[in-house]
Design an enzyme around this catalytic site. Structure first.
Site, mmCIF file in Angstrom:
data_model
loop_
_atom_site.group_PDB
_atom_site.id
_atom_site.type_symbol
_atom_site.label_atom_id
_atom_site.label_comp_id
_atom_site.label_asym_id
_atom_site.label_seq_id
_atom_site.Cartn_x
_atom_site.Cartn_y
_atom_site.Cartn_z
ATOM 1 N N GLY A 92 0.657 -1.093 -0.036
ATOM 2 C CA GLY A 92 0.014 0.113 0.070
ATOM 3 C C GLY A 92 0.819 1.167 0.023
ATOM 4 O O GLY A 92 1.770 1.418 -0.659
ATOM 5 N N GLY A 136 2.823 2.674 2.351
ATOM 6 C CA GLY A 136 4.150 2.481 2.805
ATOM 7 C C GLY A 136 4.854 2.022 1.530
ATOM 8 O O GLY A 136 6.189 2.426 1.557
ATOM 9 N N TYR A 165 -9.992 4.915 16.223
ATOM 10 C CA TYR A 165 -9.042 5.015 15.045
ATOM 11 C C TYR A 165 -8.925 6.688 14.856
ATOM 12 O O TYR A 165 -7.637 7.131 14.750
ATOM 13 C CB TYR A 165 -9.457 4.778 13.730
ATOM 14 C CG TYR A 165 -8.583 4.966 12.892
ATOM 15 C CD1 TYR A 165 -7.247 4.491 12.543
ATOM 16 C CD2 TYR A 165 -9.163 5.591 11.410
ATOM 17 C CE1 TYR A 165 -6.568 4.458 11.528
ATOM 18 C CE2 TYR A 165 -8.377 5.956 10.530
ATOM 19 C CZ TYR A 165 -7.015 5.365 10.453
ATOM 20 O OH TYR A 165 -6.152 5.868 9.451
#
Length: 255
Positions: free
Chosen positions: A7, A9, A144
């Site tokens: 993804g 990263g 989150y």
């Protein structure tokens, strides 16, 4: 870079490698991390692998040791984390605590293991991957949302602590970014929202109704990677404790 085996990263690690950095690919899946590193090496870049779970002290120790085996670390990008679609009714204190551990304390562990060396060498870059939900939280994912706010706060506190050291700390805050998991999520909830047609049509509808922004689409991983690369460069020497929003204008604020 933590969480760089897939993804966002992965895209960032590949761009940093293309810019000449010797990158360390981190993840919990060894085969996936090695595959990304091999892609970078095939493109004449330099990459090694550090596998481990940053949600534990032992895992962070293992990752830091593997990363430092190739030499000193001058750049730390804290990207590793997780999210879900749990709302207030189901977000138990245990889920809150686990999310905080994975999304915030994982970054703290790596900062404490790698930043002291940057202080000694009088140069370094620390970048937190945050998000617009830190400032503009949704009703769902309260745990989150809160961890993103903590990441932003942590980056500023660290910047103050690093005053005069030659090491900077900043945040890149993505909006909704089109990675595989996001596309899978949007596709799964599309029928309930009345989004249909081709993926391009679904993306436009979701971007307008779910995460409204000025460009009418999701961001792409390379657009986040470019902001991280800038903050890691010498051109960003005078940027400290800042947040660079790469969200297409999702956050409706001048500041």
């Amino acid at each position: 870079m933590t969480g760089s085996s897939t993804g966002l990263g992965e895209a960032t690690a590949k761009l940093l490698a293309a810019e000449g950095a010797n990158v360390v690919i981190h993840g919990r899946n060894e085969s996936r991390a090695h595959a990304v590193a091999e892609e970078i090496r095939s493109a004449d870049g330099e990459a090694s692998v550090a596998v481990g779970d940053l949600a534990t002290d032992d895992g962070a120790d293992a990752v830091a040791a593997a990363a430092l085996a190739g030499g000193s670390i001058d750049i730390l990008v804290n990207n590793a984390g997780a999210y879900d679609q749990v709302g207030w009714a189901d977000a138990t204190p245990a889920i809150w605590a686990q999310t905080y551990n994975v999304n915030v304390l994982s970054g703290v562990r790596m900062i404490q293991r790698l930043v002291p060396g940057m202080r000694e060498r009088r140069w370094g870059r620390v970048v937190q991957i945050g998000g617009g939900l830190a400032l503009q939280p949704m009703a769902v994912q309260p745990h989150y949302n809160a961890t993103l706010a903590a990441r932003h706060n942590m980056a500023v506190s660290l910047a103050r602590d690093l005053k005069g050291t030659g090491v900077t700390s900043n945040t890149v805050a993505p909006g909704a970014i089109l990675v595989d998991t996001v596309q899978e999520l949007v596709t799964s909830i599309a029928p309930a929202h009345g989004w249909s047609g081709s993926w391009d049509e679904i993306e436009r509808a979701a971007a307008n109704e779910w995460v409204p922004n000025d460009l009418g689409r999701f961001g792409r991983p390379d657009e986040i990677a470019a902001a991280v690369a800038y903050l890691c460069s010498d051109f960003a020497e005078y940027i400290s404790g800042a947040t660079i929003r790469v969200d297409g204008g999702t956050i409706r604020s001048a500041f």
